[in-house]
Design a protein around this motif. Structure first.
Motif, PDB file in Angstrom:
ATOM      1  N   GLU A 188     -28.216  34.470  32.148  1.00 17.60           N
ATOM      2  CA  GLU A 188     -27.394  33.458  32.833  1.00 17.60           C
ATOM      3  C   GLU A 188     -26.119  33.162  32.032  1.00 17.60           C
ATOM      4  O   GLU A 188     -25.027  33.048  32.598  1.00 17.60           O
ATOM      5  CB  GLU A 188     -28.204  32.174  33.047  1.00 17.60           C
ATOM      6  CG  GLU A 188     -29.301  32.312  34.085  1.00 17.60           C
ATOM      7  CD  GLU A 188     -30.228  31.101  34.119  1.00 17.60           C
ATOM      8  OE1 GLU A 188     -30.118  30.204  33.237  1.00 17.60           O
ATOM      9  OE2 GLU A 188     -31.078  31.058  35.027  1.00 17.60           O
ATOM     10  N   ILE A 189     -26.265  33.043  30.697  1.00 19.41           N
ATOM     11  CA  ILE A 189     -25.094  32.781  29.841  1.00 19.41           C
ATOM     12  C   ILE A 189     -24.118  33.963  29.934  1.00 19.41           C
ATOM     13  O   ILE A 189     -22.900  33.768  30.048  1.00 19.41           O
ATOM     14  CB  ILE A 189     -25.529  32.534  28.374  1.00 19.41           C
ATOM     15  CG1 ILE A 189     -26.268  31.192  28.274  1.00 19.41           C
ATOM     16  CG2 ILE A 189     -24.347  32.574  27.432  1.00 19.41           C
ATOM     17  CD1 ILE A 189     -26.905  30.941  26.914  1.00 19.41           C
ATOM     18  N   THR A 190     -24.669  35.192  29.897  1.00 23.86           N
ATOM     19  CA  THR A 190     -23.820  36.385  30.007  1.00 23.86           C
ATOM     20  C   THR A 190     -23.082  36.386  31.336  1.00 23.86           C
ATOM     21  O   THR A 190     -21.884  36.705  31.403  1.00 23.86           O
ATOM     22  CB  THR A 190     -24.678  37.654  29.863  1.00 23.86           C
ATOM     23  OG1 THR A 190     -25.360  37.614  28.616  1.00 23.86           O
ATOM     24  CG2 THR A 190     -23.834  38.911  29.954  1.00 23.86           C
ATOM     25  N   ARG A 241     -16.321  33.712  33.566  1.00 21.22           N
ATOM     26  CA  ARG A 241     -15.228  33.007  32.885  1.00 21.22           C
ATOM     27  C   ARG A 241     -14.160  34.006  32.416  1.00 21.22           C
ATOM     28  O   ARG A 241     -12.954  33.746  32.558  1.00 21.22           O
ATOM     29  CB  ARG A 241     -15.793  32.220  31.695  1.00 21.22           C
ATOM     30  CG  ARG A 241     -14.774  31.434  30.957  1.00 21.22           C
ATOM     31  CD  ARG A 241     -14.304  30.248  31.777  1.00 21.22           C
ATOM     32  NE  ARG A 241     -13.317  29.555  30.990  1.00 21.22           N
ATOM     33  CZ  ARG A 241     -12.199  29.046  31.465  1.00 21.22           C
ATOM     34  NH1 ARG A 241     -11.950  29.114  32.753  1.00 21.22           N
ATOM     35  NH2 ARG A 241     -11.345  28.448  30.682  1.00 21.22           N
ATOM     36  N   ILE A 242     -14.612  35.150  31.859  1.00 15.95           N
ATOM     37  CA  ILE A 242     -13.669  36.191  31.411  1.00 15.95           C
ATOM     38  C   ILE A 242     -12.897  36.720  32.614  1.00 15.95           C
ATOM     39  O   ILE A 242     -11.680  36.925  32.551  1.00 15.95           O
ATOM     40  CB  ILE A 242     -14.400  37.326  30.671  1.00 15.95           C
ATOM     41  CG1 ILE A 242     -14.895  36.831  29.320  1.00 15.95           C
ATOM     42  CG2 ILE A 242     -13.525  38.551  30.512  1.00 15.95           C
ATOM     43  CD1 ILE A 242     -15.802  37.785  28.594  1.00 15.95           C
ATOM     44  N   GLU A 243     -13.600  36.931  33.719  1.00 14.09           N
ATOM     45  CA  GLU A 243     -12.933  37.425  34.922  1.00 14.09           C
ATOM     46  C   GLU A 243     -11.881  36.416  35.403  1.00 14.09           C
ATOM     47  O   GLU A 243     -10.761  36.791  35.758  1.00 14.09           O
ATOM     48  CB  GLU A 243     -13.964  37.683  36.030  1.00 14.09           C
ATOM     49  CG  GLU A 243     -13.359  38.271  37.289  1.00 14.09           C
ATOM     50  CD  GLU A 243     -14.378  38.484  38.384  1.00 14.09           C
ATOM     51  OE1 GLU A 243     -13.956  38.776  39.514  1.00 14.09           O
ATOM     52  OE2 GLU A 243     -15.602  38.356  38.120  1.00 14.09           O
ATOM     53  N   ALA A 244     -12.242  35.147  35.387  1.00 13.30           N
ATOM     54  CA  ALA A 244     -11.300  34.108  35.826  1.00 13.30           C
ATOM     55  C   ALA A 244     -10.090  34.063  34.890  1.00 13.30           C
ATOM     56  O   ALA A 244      -8.935  33.959  35.350  1.00 13.30           O
ATOM     57  CB  ALA A 244     -11.987  32.758  35.888  1.00 13.30           C
ATOM     58  N   LEU A 245     -10.341  34.137  33.593  1.00 11.40           N
ATOM     59  CA  LEU A 245      -9.232  34.112  32.631  1.00 11.40           C
ATOM     60  C   LEU A 245      -8.355  35.358  32.784  1.00 11.40           C
ATOM     61  O   LEU A 245      -7.126  35.293  32.666  1.00 11.40           O
ATOM     62  CB  LEU A 245      -9.770  34.010  31.192  1.00 11.40           C
ATOM     63  CG  LEU A 245     -10.361  32.648  30.805  1.00 11.40           C
ATOM     64  CD1 LEU A 245     -11.017  32.731  29.434  1.00 11.40           C
ATOM     65  CD2 LEU A 245      -9.269  31.578  30.803  1.00 11.40           C
ATOM     66  N   THR A 246      -9.011  36.504  33.042  1.00  6.83           N
ATOM     67  CA  THR A 246      -8.247  37.746  33.240  1.00  6.83           C
ATOM     68  C   THR A 246      -7.362  37.616  34.463  1.00  6.83           C
ATOM     69  O   THR A 246      -6.190  38.021  34.431  1.00  6.83           O
ATOM     70  CB  THR A 246      -9.211  38.935  33.392  1.00  6.83           C
ATOM     71  OG1 THR A 246     -10.035  39.012  32.241  1.00  6.83           O
ATOM     72  CG2 THR A 246      -8.443  40.247  33.551  1.00  6.83           C
TER      73      THR A 246
END
Length: 179
Positions: free
Chosen positions: A152-154, A160-165
């Motif tokens: 779940e954390i992954t 989150r990484i996708e959103a930041l990207t």
């Protein structure tokens, strides 16, 4: 005491299957294991064999046949000597058979005690395995819960990484379009 077989051991020659009987090996029977007791027991066992019964039948038939036919006169009808021989045989056979039965009963009791001890050891080992299985199952449930949480954390971090990207990509695209 529970020694595993090594690859060099020949199970045919190995007496480890009797390991639960070994603690009783030092016990002697009620009548001892001397020459007389052993011979008396083997003689008593011989009384019940077909060889003995056939041989005795042949001897009695020849005995009676010879005396009835008149070939000999050592024991004429009513065959008192033959009756005396049977009485003597019965007088010795009964105690010898009782001796053999008592010795066999002692062996059976010893074997039964060893078997009961073996069954208790098996039951104890089974209980220990069940307790260990419960503990391992509990550990697996905990590890599975931890794995689920890490997954779940992954997922959250990937999102989150996708959103930041995307956000970074959008900012860079806007900067390129302004220039």
């Amino acid at each position: 005491m529970n020694t595993p077989l090594s690859p060099n051991d020949n199970p045919k020659d190995d007496d480890r299957h009797l390991r639960f009987h070994l603690p009783h090996a030092h016990l002697s029977s009620v009548f001892g294991d001397d020459w007389f007791a052993l011979k008396a027991e083997s003689f008593a066992r011989f009384f019940g064999t077909p060889t003995f019964l056939v041989a005795q039948t042949i001897i009695v038939a020849v005995w009676i046949g010879m005396n009835v036919a008149g070939l000999t006169k050592f024991d004429v009808y009513p065959f008192i000597l033959l009756n005396l021989a049977f009485s003597l045989q019965a007088a010795y056979a009964a105690p010898l058979i009782l001796l053999a039965q008592t010795r066999q009963a002692d062996r059976d009791k010893t074997s039964s005690d060893a078997d009961a001890r073996h069954r208790e050891d098996i039951a104890k080992a089974n209980e220990e395995r069940q307790v260990l299985t419960v503990k391992q199952t509990e550990q697996l449930v905990i590890l599975l819960a931890q794995n689920t949480r890490l997954t779940e954390i992954t997922k959250e971090m990937s999102e989150r990484i996708e959103a930041l990207t995307r956000e970074l990509h959008d900012k860079l695209a806007r900067m390129d379009s302004k220039s």
